[in-house]
Design an enzyme around this catalytic site. Sequence first.
Site, PDB file in Angstrom:
ATOM      1  N   GLU A 115       0.856  -1.270   0.210  1.00  0.00           N
ATOM      2  CA  GLU A 115       0.036  -0.204  -0.108  1.00  0.00           C
ATOM      3  C   GLU A 115       0.744   1.130  -0.013  1.00  0.00           C
ATOM      4  O   GLU A 115       2.071   1.358   0.530  1.00  0.00           O
ATOM      5  CB  GLU A 115      -0.925   0.230   1.323  1.00  0.00           C
ATOM      6  CG  GLU A 115      -1.868  -1.143   1.469  1.00  0.00           C
ATOM      7  CD  GLU A 115      -2.587  -1.009   2.825  1.00  0.00           C
ATOM      8  OE1 GLU A 115      -2.195  -2.031   3.613  1.00  0.00           O
ATOM      9  OE2 GLU A 115      -3.428  -0.283   2.969  1.00  0.00           O
ATOM     10  N   LYS A 138       2.474   4.544   1.067  1.00  0.00           N
ATOM     11  CA  LYS A 138       2.529   5.356   2.661  1.00  0.00           C
ATOM     12  C   LYS A 138       2.195   6.689   2.421  1.00  0.00           C
ATOM     13  O   LYS A 138       3.116   7.406   2.037  1.00  0.00           O
ATOM     14  CB  LYS A 138       3.904   4.988   3.199  1.00  0.00           C
ATOM     15  CG  LYS A 138       3.990   5.426   4.644  1.00  0.00           C
ATOM     16  CD  LYS A 138       5.247   5.051   5.212  1.00  0.00           C
ATOM     17  CE  LYS A 138       5.497   5.338   6.774  1.00  0.00           C
ATOM     18  NZ  LYS A 138       5.025   6.795   6.941  1.00  0.00           N
ATOM     19  N   ASP A 150       1.853  10.525   3.696  1.00  0.00           N
ATOM     20  CA  ASP A 150       2.480  11.416   4.592  1.00  0.00           C
ATOM     21  C   ASP A 150       1.202  12.188   5.243  1.00  0.00           C
ATOM     22  O   ASP A 150       1.127  13.559   4.722  1.00  0.00           O
ATOM     23  CB  ASP A 150       3.787  12.213   3.791  1.00  0.00           C
ATOM     24  CG  ASP A 150       4.317  12.919   5.030  1.00  0.00           C
ATOM     25  OD1 ASP A 150       5.299  13.622   4.678  1.00  0.00           O
ATOM     26  OD2 ASP A 150       4.450  12.335   6.373  1.00  0.00           O
ATOM     27  N   TYR A 194      -7.025   2.304   5.890  1.00  0.00           N
ATOM     28  CA  TYR A 194      -5.858   1.182   5.620  1.00  0.00           C
ATOM     29  C   TYR A 194      -6.066  -0.234   6.303  1.00  0.00           C
ATOM     30  O   TYR A 194      -5.160  -1.179   6.379  1.00  0.00           O
ATOM     31  CB  TYR A 194      -4.464   1.609   5.651  1.00  0.00           C
ATOM     32  CG  TYR A 194      -4.176   2.311   6.927  1.00  0.00           C
ATOM     33  CD1 TYR A 194      -4.093   3.471   7.181  1.00  0.00           C
ATOM     34  CD2 TYR A 194      -3.770   1.596   8.043  1.00  0.00           C
ATOM     35  CE1 TYR A 194      -3.690   4.238   8.325  1.00  0.00           C
ATOM     36  CE2 TYR A 194      -3.409   2.281   9.389  1.00  0.00           C
ATOM     37  CZ  TYR A 194      -3.347   3.641   9.331  1.00  0.00           C
ATOM     38  OH  TYR A 194      -3.049   4.239  10.395  1.00  0.00           O
ATOM     39  N   LYS A 226      10.678   2.724   3.033  1.00  0.00           N
ATOM     40  CA  LYS A 226      10.867   4.034   2.740  1.00  0.00           C
ATOM     41  C   LYS A 226      11.587   4.759   1.544  1.00  0.00           C
ATOM     42  O   LYS A 226      12.538   3.784   1.263  1.00  0.00           O
ATOM     43  CB  LYS A 226      11.478   4.942   4.105  1.00  0.00           C
ATOM     44  CG  LYS A 226      10.996   4.763   5.370  1.00  0.00           C
ATOM     45  CD  LYS A 226       9.658   5.235   5.547  1.00  0.00           C
ATOM     46  CE  LYS A 226       9.330   6.665   5.616  1.00  0.00           C
ATOM     47  NZ  LYS A 226      10.171   7.168   6.668  1.00  0.00           N
ATOM     48  N   CYS A 259      37.052  17.684  26.069  1.00  0.00           N
ATOM     49  CA  CYS A 259      35.737  17.836  26.118  1.00  0.00           C
ATOM     50  C   CYS A 259      35.372  19.486  25.885  1.00  0.00           C
ATOM     51  O   CYS A 259      36.005  20.279  26.827  1.00  0.00           O
ATOM     52  CB  CYS A 259      35.031  17.349  27.275  1.00  0.00           C
ATOM     53  SG  CYS A 259      33.525  17.897  27.560  1.00  0.00           S
ATOM     54  N   CYS A 261      33.629  20.617  29.563  1.00  0.00           N
ATOM     55  CA  CYS A 261      34.416  20.486  30.972  1.00  0.00           C
ATOM     56  C   CYS A 261      35.765  20.510  30.665  1.00  0.00           C
ATOM     57  O   CYS A 261      36.656  20.830  31.756  1.00  0.00           O
ATOM     58  CB  CYS A 261      33.878  19.257  31.862  1.00  0.00           C
ATOM     59  SG  CYS A 261      34.536  17.699  30.936  1.00  0.00           S
ATOM     60  N   CYS A 265      33.962  12.061  26.432  1.00  0.00           N
ATOM     61  CA  CYS A 265      34.510  12.760  27.608  1.00  0.00           C
ATOM     62  C   CYS A 265      34.284  11.686  28.815  1.00  0.00           C
ATOM     63  O   CYS A 265      32.950  11.176  28.763  1.00  0.00           O
ATOM     64  CB  CYS A 265      33.666  14.016  27.963  1.00  0.00           C
ATOM     65  SG  CYS A 265      33.947  14.552  29.461  1.00  0.00           S
ATOM     66  N   CYS A 319      30.861  15.490  34.220  1.00  0.00           N
ATOM     67  CA  CYS A 319      30.844  16.695  33.151  1.00  0.00           C
ATOM     68  C   CYS A 319      29.362  17.206  33.349  1.00  0.00           C
ATOM     69  O   CYS A 319      28.388  16.188  33.115  1.00  0.00           O
ATOM     70  CB  CYS A 319      31.094  15.978  31.744  1.00  0.00           C
ATOM     71  SG  CYS A 319      30.753  17.032  30.379  1.00  0.00           S
TER      72      CYS A 319
END
Length: 673
Positions: free
Chosen positions: A115, A117, A119, A226, A317, A411, A414, A429, A434
Site C-alpha cells: 500500500e 504510505k 504522509d 488502511y 521508505k 571535552c 568541561c 568525555c 561533566c
Amino acid sequence: MNRSDAQTRHRQLCRQIEHHNYLYYVLDQPEVSDAEYDRLMRELLDLERDFPDLATPESPTQRVGAQPLDKFEPAPHSLPMLSLENALGEAEWREFDARVRRFLADEAEVEYVCEMKLDGVAVELVYHQGRLISGSTRGDGITGENITENLKTLPTIPLRLRPPYPDVLEVRGEVYIDLADFRALNREREEEGAMVFANPRNAAAGSLRQLDPRITARRPLKIFCYGVGLLKGKNSETDTHFELLEQLRAWGLRVNLEQTQVVRGASEAWTHYQKLLDLREEIPYEIDGVVVKVNSRALQEELGAKSRSPRWAVALKFPPRQAHTRVEDIVLQVGRTGAITPVAQLQPVQVSGVTVSRASLHNWDEIARLDVRIGDQVVVERAGDVIPDVVRVRVDQRTGDERPVPPPHHCPVCASPAVRLEGEVAYRCRNLSCPAQLKETIRHFATRGAMDIEGLGERTIDQLLRLELIRNVADLYALRKEDLLRCERMGDKSAENLLSAIAASRRRPLARFIFALGMRHIGEHVAKVLARRFGTLEALRQAQREDLLAVHEVGPQVADSVLGFFADPHNQAMLNRLRDLGVEPVEEEERQETSLQGQTFVFTGALTRMTRKEAEELVERHGGRASGSVSGKTSFVVSGEEAGSKLDKARRLGVPILSEEGFLEMLDKEAKK
C-alpha cells in the site's frame, strides 16, 4: 407540504446524497454533475429550514461542523495503534522478509500486500451498529485526542456504514491534503496575511486540531482507510488483508485499492516499490514510501507484534529529498553517554517543506569520509524525512578558504581529555561529573517513559546543577523545599508540586526504572524484556553474562552494557543511595515455566468464572500466549457460552477445543506438578 410528506422526502434525499457521496468520495465514480448534486443539497437544506426537527446530526447538511470545543478529551484506543518498523533500501527489506519466513519456520515465498504510505495524520474512527460514534488522533498509540466533531466534517468519512455492517468497527486511516489543494490553501493564507503551512502533513494536522470544527470543515481534508483495530460481529471475518480493504470499501469507507497491489515474495514487492518510486512525482498527494504487509490475517496473528510495531508489516521508505547549502560552522555537542558529536551549522535551506539549519556529522570517521570542512558547499537530506544529514560535499565548489575540523583533544564543556575507545568511532568525555552528561542523564531519568517526574524540565535541571544541589540522579530524592526555592521563578506551590512528583516516582515499575538508568543499548523494549525475566533490580544486578545471553532479544552488546554498568563503582554507589532514599522499583511478576510454554490459546464466548482478560493473563503467566483469532497453529480454543464463528473455525481446522472447566483443570494440573 405537510410534515409527513416532508419526512418521506427528507429520507429519500438523505439516501440519494449519501449514495452520491459514496460514488464520488469512495469510488471516484460520480453519476451526477456537480450542479445536480448541489440541487439535491439545496432541496434538503430548504426542507430542514421549513422543518428544523428533521436536521438530525446524521443529515448530510450537518457536516459543516458544530460549535467550538473547549478542549480535546483523551480517547483511549481499544487496541494500540502501533508504529511501523522502517526499511531503508533493498537489503533491509530482504532482511525483513527473511525474518518473517524464519519466524513462520517456512522458507516458501510469503504473499504480501503493498500500500502507498501517505504522509498524513493517523486517526481512528469507531462505528457501533454502523453509526460513527467517535474519532480520535493516534496520540501516543495508547490514547489519542477526541476530535470526533472535526472528523465528521470530512465528506470522505461516512457518518453511517453501508449494510450489512459489523456490530463494532474501529477503523484506522490517514487524513491528508492533496498537493494542489495544499498549494491553493497556502496562496489563500498568503493573501490573508496568515502564516503559511510548511508542508501538507502539518496543514492536515493543524486542520484536524482546530477547536472550531467549522474551520476544519473549510479545509480540503481527505482520508484513506488502511486497517482495523477492534472488529466484532457478523460480516467481520476475512482471510486476507486485501479482502479486508475490499470489505471496508463495501461498508462505504474510502480505501486506496487502485494503488494497492498483492505480490508474491520479496522480489515482486521490491519491483512494485521501484514502480511507485518512479511515479512519486506524478501522484497528487505526498507519499514517503510503501507499506508492505503480510496478506494472510492468520499469519499476521501468528507473527504478532513487538512493543512498538507489528512483526507482519514494514514501511519501505523512499530515499529522502535533498537540497544544497553551505556549512557555516562545525560545533561540538556532548551527549548523555559522553559521546562528542560534531554538528554542522548550515545556511538555512528548505528540504521537503522544512527549514534545515543544522545537520549531524555523527563522528570524525564520517567527517573524514565526506572530507567536509567549514565553508563547504554540501548536499543535505532529511534522513527518514526527519533528521538532516550531510550526504555529499561539492568539492568542485571549493575556493580554498575552507577550514578542516580536527578531532577533539578535550571535552568542549568541561575540558577533560577526550578519548576514543578501541572498537568505537566516537570520541568521549569520560568525566562522569561533566555538566553536559549529567544534565542529559537527569533529563532522561525524569522523562515520561522513565521515572516521569513532572515539572523537572531543562531550565530547572540547569539551575539545580548551577547551584550544585545535585551531582547525580540520586540527589534528586534528597532535595528539600528550601533547596528548590533557591531556583529562579520557583515559588512555594511549584516547589511542593515538584517534590510530590519526585516522591511519586519512588515506586515506578522496574522496566521504567531500568530504562531510566540510561544504560547504552537499553531502550524501553529491552528494559521490559529484562524486567520480565529477572523480576527484581537485585536479580538483574547479580546476573552473569550467561544469564543475560540466555534471554531472548539480549545479545552480547546488551549483555556487556548491563554488566559494565553494574560493575562501575560510581553506579553501584548511586544505586545504593537510591535504595537508601526510598527508591524501590515495583517488581515484575515472574512467569511460571510450564508445559504451556509456547502454546497459543484463543478464547471465544462468555466465560463464567473469570473475565477474558483474566484468562489471557493466566495463560501469559504460565508462559503461553493469548491470541484473538484462530489459525492452523492455534494450540487450544477455550469455548465459553454462546461461542461464535471462532469455535466453528476451530472445528474446521481441527484445533483442540477446551471448555472453561477443562482450561482451569489444565492450569490446576500444571500447578500440582
